[in-house]
Scaffold this motif. Structure first.
Motif, PDB file in Angstrom:
ATOM      1  N   LEU A   1       0.871  -1.181   0.000  1.00 13.10           N
ATOM      2  CA  LEU A   1       0.000   0.000   0.000  1.00 13.10           C
ATOM      3  C   LEU A   1       0.906   1.229   0.000  1.00 13.10           C
ATOM      4  O   LEU A   1       1.029   1.950   0.988  1.00 13.10           O
ATOM      5  CB  LEU A   1      -0.919  -0.039   1.225  1.00 13.10           C
ATOM      6  CG  LEU A   1      -1.699  -1.354   1.361  1.00 13.10           C
ATOM      7  CD1 LEU A   1      -2.451  -1.408   2.687  1.00 13.10           C
ATOM      8  CD2 LEU A   1      -2.662  -1.550   0.193  1.00 13.10           C
TER       9      LEU A   1
ATOM     10  N   ARG B   1       1.513  13.716   7.823  1.00 16.39           N
ATOM     11  CA  ARG B   1       2.064  12.701   6.912  1.00 16.39           C
ATOM     12  C   ARG B   1       2.913  13.310   5.814  1.00 16.39           C
ATOM     13  O   ARG B   1       3.258  12.602   4.847  1.00 16.39           O
ATOM     14  CB  ARG B   1       0.928  11.881   6.281  1.00 16.39           C
ATOM     15  CG  ARG B   1       0.138  11.099   7.280  1.00 16.39           C
ATOM     16  CD  ARG B   1      -0.925  10.252   6.609  1.00 16.39           C
ATOM     17  NE  ARG B   1      -0.415   8.936   6.245  1.00 16.39           N
ATOM     18  CZ  ARG B   1      -1.195   7.948   5.801  1.00 16.39           C
ATOM     19  NH1 ARG B   1      -2.493   8.136   5.637  1.00 16.39           N
ATOM     20  NH2 ARG B   1      -0.680   6.774   5.505  1.00 16.39           N
TER      21      ARG B   1
ATOM     22  N   ARG C   1      -9.430  14.550   8.854  1.00 12.05           N
ATOM     23  CA  ARG C   1      -9.366  13.934   7.515  1.00 12.05           C
ATOM     24  C   ARG C   1     -10.633  13.146   7.173  1.00 12.05           C
ATOM     25  O   ARG C   1     -10.939  12.952   6.006  1.00 12.05           O
ATOM     26  CB  ARG C   1      -8.128  13.044   7.378  1.00 12.05           C
ATOM     27  CG  ARG C   1      -8.130  11.789   8.242  1.00 12.05           C
ATOM     28  CD  ARG C   1      -6.866  10.942   8.023  1.00 12.05           C
ATOM     29  NE  ARG C   1      -6.846   9.786   8.919  1.00 12.05           N
ATOM     30  CZ  ARG C   1      -5.898   8.872   8.947  1.00 12.05           C
ATOM     31  NH1 ARG C   1      -4.867   8.969   8.135  1.00 12.05           N
ATOM     32  NH2 ARG C   1      -5.943   7.860   9.788  1.00 12.05           N
TER      33      ARG C   1
ATOM     34  N   ASP D   1      -9.618   3.511   1.528  1.00 14.67           N
ATOM     35  CA  ASP D   1      -8.726   3.512   2.686  1.00 14.67           C
ATOM     36  C   ASP D   1      -9.482   2.824   3.823  1.00 14.67           C
ATOM     37  O   ASP D   1     -10.674   2.536   3.726  1.00 14.67           O
ATOM     38  CB  ASP D   1      -8.311   4.952   3.059  1.00 14.67           C
ATOM     39  CG  ASP D   1      -7.036   4.967   3.907  1.00 14.67           C
ATOM     40  OD1 ASP D   1      -6.679   3.924   4.497  1.00 14.67           O
ATOM     41  OD2 ASP D   1      -6.386   6.029   3.984  1.00 14.67           O
ATOM     42  N   TRP D   2      -8.784   2.589   4.910  1.00 15.96           N
ATOM     43  CA  TRP D   2      -9.349   1.783   5.997  1.00 15.96           C
ATOM     44  C   TRP D   2     -10.339   2.625   6.824  1.00 15.96           C
ATOM     45  O   TRP D   2      -9.974   3.657   7.395  1.00 15.96           O
ATOM     46  CB  TRP D   2      -8.207   1.265   6.866  1.00 15.96           C
ATOM     47  CG  TRP D   2      -7.581  -0.016   6.357  1.00 15.96           C
ATOM     48  CD1 TRP D   2      -7.418  -1.165   7.089  1.00 15.96           C
ATOM     49  CD2 TRP D   2      -7.054  -0.308   5.053  1.00 15.96           C
ATOM     50  NE1 TRP D   2      -6.822  -2.137   6.313  1.00 15.96           N
ATOM     51  CE2 TRP D   2      -6.587  -1.649   5.065  1.00 15.96           C
ATOM     52  CE3 TRP D   2      -6.947   0.411   3.866  1.00 15.96           C
ATOM     53  CZ2 TRP D   2      -6.019  -2.270   3.951  1.00 15.96           C
ATOM     54  CZ3 TRP D   2      -6.381  -0.204   2.741  1.00 15.96           C
ATOM     55  CH2 TRP D   2      -5.933  -1.516   2.795  1.00 15.96           C
TER      56      TRP D   2
ATOM     57  N   PHE E   1      -1.679   3.487  18.078  1.00 17.93           N
ATOM     58  CA  PHE E   1      -1.402   3.312  16.658  1.00 17.93           C
ATOM     59  C   PHE E   1      -0.055   3.909  16.249  1.00 17.93           C
ATOM     60  O   PHE E   1       0.510   3.527  15.238  1.00 17.93           O
ATOM     61  CB  PHE E   1      -2.574   3.985  15.927  1.00 17.93           C
ATOM     62  CG  PHE E   1      -2.455   4.135  14.453  1.00 17.93           C
ATOM     63  CD1 PHE E   1      -2.281   3.025  13.645  1.00 17.93           C
ATOM     64  CD2 PHE E   1      -2.547   5.379  13.860  1.00 17.93           C
ATOM     65  CE1 PHE E   1      -2.201   3.165  12.275  1.00 17.93           C
ATOM     66  CE2 PHE E   1      -2.462   5.525  12.495  1.00 17.93           C
ATOM     67  CZ  PHE E   1      -2.287   4.411  11.701  1.00 17.93           C
TER      68      PHE E   1
HETATM   69  C1  BGC Z   1      -3.804   4.881   5.985  1.00 23.17           C
HETATM   70  C2  BGC Z   1      -3.371   4.190   4.704  1.00 23.17           C
HETATM   71  C3  BGC Z   1      -2.931   2.784   5.002  1.00 23.17           C
HETATM   72  C4  BGC Z   1      -4.071   2.050   5.689  1.00 23.17           C
HETATM   73  C5  BGC Z   1      -3.763   0.602   5.998  1.00 23.17           C
HETATM   74  C6  BGC Z   1      -4.781   4.050   6.800  1.00 23.17           C
HETATM   75  O1  BGC Z   1      -4.901   4.583   8.065  1.00 23.17           O
HETATM   76  O2  BGC Z   1      -4.370   6.131   5.667  1.00 23.17           O
HETATM   77  O3  BGC Z   1      -2.325   4.921   4.109  1.00 23.17           O
HETATM   78  O4  BGC Z   1      -2.517   2.143   3.834  1.00 23.17           O
HETATM   79  O5  BGC Z   1      -4.366   2.719   6.900  1.00 23.17           O
HETATM   80  O6  BGC Z   1      -2.868   0.492   7.024  1.00 23.17           O
END
Ligand code: BGC
Length: 742
Positions: free
Chosen positions: A147, A161, A205, A273-274, A425
């Motif tokens: 990713l 970021r 975001r 995205d997640w 995280f």
């Molecule tokens: C991020 C992505 C990432 C995904 C999976 C999300 O929080 O924005 O960039 O690929 O998590 O880990």
């Protein structure tokens, strides 16, 4: 090699040209069939339930009843053994095989320097090499997708970021992201390009709406994606969290159907995205092909959308069967075309971490930017004593936090636990490449001592008696939290000023996630931007300080003199940041929607904004010193359909070095004078050597977007220099009127 495989390879290289083709039942078992027939056959033989299986994936950490063969990483899409369809095993990210908060206990990998540091190399070959290296590690760890490919533009310098991305210019960022992704996919695995689009800040975001005029978006952030996709041919595009012009990016018909799949002809698949899906029918019809990490959608959006909800939407004719077939076809085409479909599942493979560290080191050596070097303070010449102060330089180098976080080979040198709501995280992790030890090795005759810089009195005491003082200043950034300001945190400005007051040979090494303010600039002799320099960052920094490496990095982003110079002097949503009394705040989960107005600067991101407002930055885009100097001459420019420019560069210094002549066009866009980078070259030159170089501009960089790329007939000025605004040489050419498809 069978015909099937060779056609597959053509399709990987040209994913855009692999058509769905006619339905052809049972062809999937014919390994000699061309990819499109192969995929059409697979789709024709799939049950409805099987198709649905492929359009929603899991976040393994939270997956209920997780099967034993699922790797705990960013994502997993189950396979369909009956049809030989393998699972998709997804890992983050652009900087290496990540292992955020050590979810796979002690699974280490080689951390590349930050994306901004890669961008500072301005070197497509280094971008490819880094991608090829991390892709190789990913495959050796049994992943078949990275990713990676973050190419959001540096519109918001406080973006948490920013370190993952590639700066503020669409050509530079797009070219390097494309090469990086090409490198990853050269391993027979897949990559994304993300986050489509305009996810240029972390604060809010999930709720913010980006206001931007279409032409401005096409000429800036979208152009970076367009170039990256053309060059990198990613299997997939990951959507952004935010809304763009009203709709969430994951259900944005304009972004996905019109721009990406329509105008650009993208034939890969679009993943969310997640925790980023908000609807089934709307998202599917707008062009989203796959829901990622569905457990995260359950947390943030209370449901999974591309399972039962999508089935119901198809049942009710809100989403067509053809659309579902298209979603699955896009996904399977990537699996078949890359060879993943035909490969038996692989076991773990050996990784040559020593060789891979040299790839990271080379990137760091080329990405360090020498910003100041008064009276040639650097390289340090035979110092007897050096005081090293701050930045945990005794143990390692800083890295950025969040989903891109790599657990380094050898284990982290230091982890400082983050506080605040997002703390589970992110962590502040130092890679085990000690600048102190590297400097001791580089200066074996010198006495080199360390002070952690927390106590001004003892730090200045140490600095006072030394021949040189090297202060390591740091600024940690992480996903899900923006910086509240561009000032160095934790009293480091005062530390640098105090050291500079007692030592006339003070060198500052910045390990930061982006530009920072430097109130002490004129009191120090030298400044290096060392970003987050990765696996061998300490060695790269020591190489520049000792002079075994001649610095050649150039800024991929403008360093402002103050935040007042920015289009948004105050971060949008800052109130949410400040309301959190904890210094380590997760601001990405704001609930109250707000708008971010990118029409303020429009397409004039970074240096273009500074030029249009006649502002003088602290350090301009493209800037960076070398230990020697170069001479530029003999500029020749021709026009017509595009601009071609030729110059001669000569090394007039005593060392071998790398020049980076940059070509900028000045042209009227919608009536306003506009400056744009149209090309550059990295030229390695021995002392006295000269080379002629020629660039040809991508004509879109000479156009205004208006339904297509419109080039107006007339004169364009081209200047060549060492940074934006430096017009060492200028000439002009005449362009012919022309329209290029969007
Ligand atoms: C991020 C992505 C990432 C995904 C999976 C999300 O929080 O924005 O960039 O690929 O998590 O880990």
């Amino acid at each position: 090699m069978s015909r099937h495989i060779s056609i597959s390879l053509v399709c990987v290289a040209l994913l855009a040209a692999c058509d769905g083709g006619p339905e052809n039942k049972n062809v999937w078992s014919d390994k000699t069939a061309p990819t499109f027939k192969h995929v059409a056959g697979l789709v024709a033989d799939m049950t409805h339930e099987e198709k649905i299986t492929l359009v929603h994936g899991s976040f393994p950490k939270l997956m209920p009843n997780r099967p034993a063969d699922v790797i705990i990483a960013a994502g997993h899409v189950p396979g369909i053994p009956r049809l030989g369809i393998p699972p998709l095993r997804e890992t983050d990210a652009s900087l290496g095989v990540s292992n955020t908060t050590n979810s796979r206990v002690d699974d280490v990998a080689t951390p590349l320097p930050s994306g901004l540091m890669l961008a500072a190399t301005w070197d497509p070959q280094i971008a490819f090499a880094g991608g090829a290296m991390i892709g190789n590690e990913a495959r050796a760890k049994r992943f078949n997708m990275m990713l990676a490919g973050g190419v959001n533009l540096g519109r918001e310098l406080r973006n948490g970021r920013l370190f993952e991305y590639l700066g503020e210019d669409p050509l530079l960022a797009g070219a390097l992201a494309g090469e990086h992704v090409r490198g990853i996919q050269s391993n027979g695995i897949l990559s994304t390009i993300k986050h489509f689009a305009l996810n240029d800040q972390e604060t809010g975001r999930r709720v913010l709406n980006v206001k931007i005029d279409e032409a401005a978006a096409r000429e800036s952030d979208l152009l970076a994606f367009q170039i990256a996709i053309e060059r990198g041919k990613p299997a997939s595009i990951m959507t952004a969290y935010n809304r763009v012009r009203g709709d969430f990016a994951s259900e944005n018909d304009w972004l996905l159907n019109k721009v990406l799949k329509g105008d650009w002809g993208f034939r890969g698949w679009v993943m969310s995205d997640w925790g980023n899906v908000h609807s089934a029918a709307k998202a599917a019809n707008a062009g989203l092909d796959q829901e990622s990490g569905e457990e995260v959608d359950v947390i943030f959006n209370k449901q999974v959308f591309f399972n039962d909800q999508l089935k119901a939407a198809i049942q009710n004719n809100e989403v067509s069967q053809d659309r579902l077939n298209d979603m699955v076809t896009r996904y399977l085409t990537a699996l078949v075309a890359s060879g993943i479909y035909d490969r038996p599942e692989e076991g773990l493979k050996e990784i040559d971490y020593t060789a891979n560290a040299t790839v990271a080191q080379r990137e760091a050596e080329h990405g360090i930017v020498l910003l100041r070097n008064e009276r040639n303070a650097l390289p340090l010449s035979t110092p007897k004593t050096i005081a090293i102060i701050g930045g945990h330089a005794d143990v390692g180098v800083l890295s950025g936090g969040g989903s891109s976080q790599v657990r380094p080979v050898g284990g982290p040198a230091l982890i400082i636990k983050a506080a605040g709501p997002g703390a589970s995280f992110v962590e502040r992790l130092y890679h085990p490449s000690s600048p102190l030890k590297a400097l001791q090795a580089a200066f074996p005759g010198a006495t080199i001592t360390y002070n952690d810089g927390t106590d001004l009195i003892s730090a200045t005491e140490l600095a006072k008696g030394a021949d040189a003082a090297v202060v390591f200043a740091e600024e940690w950034r992480a996903e899900a939290r923006d910086a509240a300001s561009l000032s160095l945190p934790d009293n480091q400005d005062a530390l640098i000023a105090a050291v500079a007051a007692v030592n006339k040979q003070t060198v500052v090494v910045l390990e930061t996630g982006g530009p920072v303010l430097m109130p002490w600039l004129h009191s120090v002799q030298a400044v290096l931007a060392a970003w987050y320099p990765g696996a061998r960052g300490g060695e790269a920094i020591a190489g520049v300080i000792a002079g075994t490496v001649n610095p050649s990095g150039r800024l991929p982003i403008t360093f402002p003199a103050s935040e007042a110079q920015l289009p948004r002097p105050v971060l949008d949503g800052l109130a949410a940041v400040m309301a959190n009394t904890d210094k380590d705040h997760d601001t990405s989960n704001e609930q109250v929607p707000f708008e971010v107005d990118y029409d303020i600067e429009g397409a004039d991101v970074g240096y273009k904004w500074f030029a249009s407002k006649n502002l003088k930055p602290l350090f301009p885009f493209g800037y960076g010193l070398s230990y020697n100097t170069f001479d530029y001459g003999n500029l020749r420019v021709t026009g017509g359909e595009t601009v071609t420019a030729t110059i001669e560069v000569r090394n007039i210094g005593a060392r071998a070095g790398i020049a980076t002549p940059q070509f900028y066009a000045m042209l009227p866009v919608r009536g306003a004078p506009t400056v744009r980078l149209i090309g550059w070259e990295r030229v390695a030159l021995a002392p006295g050597e000269s080379k002629e170089i020629t660039i040809t501009a991508d004509p879109r960089l000479l156009a205004a977007f208006d339904a297509g790329w419109k080039i107006a007939a007339g004169d364009v000025a081209v200047s060549v220099g060492e940074f934006a605004g430096d017009s060492k040489l200028t000439a002009s050419a005449t362009l012919a009127e022309r329209t290029i498809k969007p």
